[in-house]
Design a protein around this motif. Structure first.
Motif: not given
Length: 314
Positions: A227-228, A267, A222, A231, A234-235, A237-238
């Motif tokens: 991705e995401d 990031r 990620k 953030k 969020l990367m 967490y996912n």
């Protein structure tokens, strides 16, 4: 105030215990969620007592009654959620730690060596642990909130290295040899988790690292693909919830991870904090290559645990 808090906790505890009974209409998951929330509040209140009560200047320094990883976790949470504390941390030397000892190039090299060695299908133990040692430096770069993860990883690496130094070290040369030896000798406990009376097996210890590797290889992918929305929180967490790691964690650990990833920076700031002496594009390429190498090692390891039917050790 203390009396009312004590009374409230007693009432809520009784409600939870009642709802955990088999004939209760409330779902057990709800009961455990409430119980976990109460536990979190008690720990947070204990932490606040030790950080807000003034200490006399002529007295000895106060020692926390809480484990150090809990103190580090709440220190990081306090810095992130309280503007004054965050400002002081930034003035003291920046909010993002510089972990110059970590090397994405060495990490990539370590997992490539493990994934391409002649014993790759058996997974060479020393190469695996060397790669994880470098990977643990990356975990340290994620801030204080992840110190509990890093400490746990370090402990498991040390346990496995001790097996490689023992009289049975030849049995732990590869992950497959370890599994065959421990399963054949009845050393794997399928009913109880390790404790003072139940020694940790190498197979059980490495399985925890294996699940964590699944989370981290997804996260590296990620990061490399941005991705995401860029953030990192969020990367992470996912990636955590997409990995097998989350499946085996209790509610309280999942919530702790949720709070920990919330404190990760964006990031660009996160990558800068890794302090890699290379161009951004080269760093991104290394990150994607590392994710692929980690995935190769993960697949070889998972194949072994599936082959010998020990993917569900408690």
């Amino acid at each position: 105030m203390a009396y009312h808090l004590s009374y409230w906790l007693r009432v809520q505890s009784r409600r939870v215990l009642f709802c955990l009974r088999p004939n209760c209409r409330m779902n057990n998951k709800v009961g455990f969620s409430v119980l976990g929330s109460l536990f979190f509040l008690v720990v947070l209140a204990t932490y606040n007592c030790y950080t807000t009560v003034p200490i006399a200047t002529n007295s000895s320094p106060r020692k926390h009654a809480l484990p150090q990883f809990v103190v580090d976790f709440f220190d990081a949470y306090k810095e992130e959620t309280q503007p004054e504390a965050k400002k002081m941390a930034a003035e003291a030397g920046g909010a993002t730690p510089c972990t110059a000892k970590f090397s994405i190039a060495k990490l990539d090299e370590g997992f490539k060596k493990c994934a391409s060695s002649p014993k790759r299908s058996e997974v060479d133990m020393d190469s695996y642990l060397d790669a994880w040692t470098e990977l643990n430096k990356f975990l340290l770069s994620m801030g204080k909130a992840f110190s509990f993860v890093s400490a746990d990883v370090k402990s498991k690496i040390e346990i496995l290295r001790e097996f490689r130094k023992s009289d049975s070290k030849a049995k732990y040369e590869t992950i497959e040899k370890m599994i065959v030896y421990e399963k054949g000798s009845g050393l794997i406990n399928y009913k109880e988790a390790p404790s003072s009376k139940v020694p940790a097996s190498g197979s059980r210890t490495l399985l925890r690292l294996h699940r964590a590797l699944n989370f981290l290889l997804i996260l590296f992918g990620k990061l490399g693909r941005n991705e995401d929305g860029g953030k990192v929180s969020l990367m992470a967490y996912n990636a955590y919830h997409a990995s097998s790691m989350a499946t085996y964690h209790p509610w309280i650990i999942k919530k702790a991870v949720g709070v920990a990833v919330y404190m990760l920076p964006d990031r660009d700031k996160f990558i800068k904090g890794l302090c890699q002496n290379m161009e951004d594009q080269v760093l991104i390429e290394h990150t994607l290559e590392t994710s692929k190498s980690m995935a190769g090692v993960y697949e070889f390891t998972h194949a072994l645990y599936s082959k010998y039917e020990i993917t569900e050790i408690p």
